[in-house]
Design a protein around this motif. Structure first.
Motif, PDB file in Angstrom:
ATOM      1  N   PHE A   1      -4.365   7.347   3.723  1.00  0.00           N
ATOM      2  CA  PHE A   1      -3.855   5.944   3.513  1.00  0.00           C
ATOM      3  C   PHE A   1      -3.968   5.177   2.198  1.00  0.00           C
ATOM      4  O   PHE A   1      -5.228   4.633   2.165  1.00  0.00           O
ATOM      5  N   THR A   2      -3.017   5.272   1.542  1.00  0.00           N
ATOM      6  CA  THR A   2      -3.374   4.711   0.060  1.00  0.00           C
ATOM      7  C   THR A   2      -3.364   3.324   0.084  1.00  0.00           C
ATOM      8  O   THR A   2      -3.437   2.695  -0.983  1.00  0.00           O
ATOM      9  N   ASP A   3      -2.887   2.520   1.279  1.00  0.00           N
ATOM     10  CA  ASP A   3      -2.818   1.064   1.347  1.00  0.00           C
ATOM     11  C   ASP A   3      -4.289   0.429   1.554  1.00  0.00           C
ATOM     12  O   ASP A   3      -4.499  -0.543   1.465  1.00  0.00           O
ATOM     13  N   ILE A   4      -5.060   1.568   1.845  1.00  0.00           N
ATOM     14  CA  ILE A   4      -6.462   1.088   1.802  1.00  0.00           C
ATOM     15  C   ILE A   4      -7.193   0.822   0.545  1.00  0.00           C
ATOM     16  O   ILE A   4      -7.173   1.791  -0.333  1.00  0.00           O
ATOM     17  N   VAL A   5      -7.748  -0.327   0.541  1.00  0.00           N
ATOM     18  CA  VAL A   5      -8.419  -0.918  -0.956  1.00  0.00           C
ATOM     19  C   VAL A   5      -9.963  -0.096  -0.952  1.00  0.00           C
ATOM     20  O   VAL A   5     -10.242   0.346  -2.033  1.00  0.00           O
ATOM     21  N   LEU A   6     -10.557  -0.444   0.018  1.00  0.00           N
ATOM     22  CA  LEU A   6     -11.839   0.235   0.077  1.00  0.00           C
ATOM     23  C   LEU A   6     -12.374   0.056   1.879  1.00  0.00           C
ATOM     24  O   LEU A   6     -11.724  -0.458   2.421  1.00  0.00           O
TER      25      LEU A   6
END
Length: 299
Positions: free
Chosen positions: A80-85
């Motif tokens: 899930f590349t929308d996760i920042v950290l």
């Protein structure tokens, strides 16, 4: 019989059949999350005290279990590349989605169920990579999940600070508790001795009675784990510059490569800056972490 009906009649029958039952969709509750807010999905182990006992986890911390949790979190960030950290401690993990995330129309049920199911399945799938063959998985672990919104950067930082402080408080207590138990006290005696005590007393107890300097314990135990995409320099030989450019235009299908390409990179001469999923153990409460990684809050 629909088999012998013309195309128009068959279409009408199918449409009528669908619309007859379609009304049940009206019972679904709209759980679209507010826009322009950080989305935090926190997953938490259910019944993990029993689970850790059944699998003989080392007390107060089992590095194998923590590394397994971190592995699962890394894989979630790859997926899930929308996760920042993400931030994890013990049997919980918090995943921070960027403010402008539009995944599944920001439906809370879709987002949190996808995260917790993917995390859980990876926990089971990778168990044998972290635990020896003489410690097989006795039964499936269970995690629950919730989605919470934080409208400002300061709200988000305060949330992560809260979780990291919780990590420190729990770890300090558990370190004292299990050290006392291993020294010969019963669990009830250890609990009574620590009841109502403050941090200074616990530090003094560990140092004077057991020669343990709490500040020197592994940071993963004291501060938890942060999973994020860090900038790293990648050397690109001159004769491979065109190959690298070609690979960007024609992805190979490699998961990590696709993730790196999807979040962008900057070419600087013979080097390329990439953001790579990394696990670190640093202080989130002070400003240093955020100053060094200002891109995290830039959304």
């Amino acid at each position: 019989n629909a088999e012998y009906m013309g195309d128009t009649a068959l279409f009408q029958v199918t449409k009528m059949a669908c619309s007859r039952y379609e009304y049940v969709k009206g019972f679904e509750q709209d759980d679209t999350l507010l826009p322009n807010c950080w989305i935090v999905v926190r997953i938490d182990g259910r019944g993990f005290t029993k689970f850790s006992d059944a699998h003989s986890f080392e007390k107060p911390n089992d590095i194998r279990a923590l590394n397994l949790m971190n592995k699962c979190a890394e894989l979630v960030l790859h997926e899930f590349t929308d996760i920042v950290l993400a931030f994890g401690e013990s049997d919980e993990y918090s995943f921070v989605f960027r403010k402008q995330c539009k995944l599944w129309g920001r439906r809370a049920s879709k987002i949190q169920s996808a995260i917790v199911s993917y995390f859980s399945s990876n926990y089971v799938f990778h168990w044998s990579h972290f635990f020896p063959s003489d410690c097989p998985l006795q039964y499936p672990p269970t995690f629950d999940a919730r989605a919470v919104l934080y409208p400002s950067n300061q709200n988000l930082r305060d949330y992560l600070s809260w979780r990291q402080v919780d990590c420190h408080i729990n770890n300090q207590y558990n370190t004292c508790f299990w050290t006392l138990v291993k020294s010969g006290k019963t669990r009830q005696e250890a609990q009574k001795q620590l009841q109502g005590t403050l941090a200074d007393y616990k530090n003094e107890l560990l140092f004077t009675q057991f020669n343990i300097n709490y500040a020197t314990l592994p940071a993963i135990f004291r501060k938890g784990s942060v999973v994020l995409r860090e900038y790293v320099d990648t050397e690109i030989p001159t004769d491979n510059m065109e190959v690298a450019a070609s690979e960007e235009r024609h992805p190979t299908g490699d998961l990590e490569g696709e993730v790196e390409r999807s979040i962008g990179s900057e070419r600087k001469g013979k080097k390329k800056l990439r953001r790579k999923v990394t696990v670190i153990h640093e202080d989130l409460i002070g400003d240093a972490f955020w100053t060094q990684r200002s891109y995290l809050l830039d959304d």
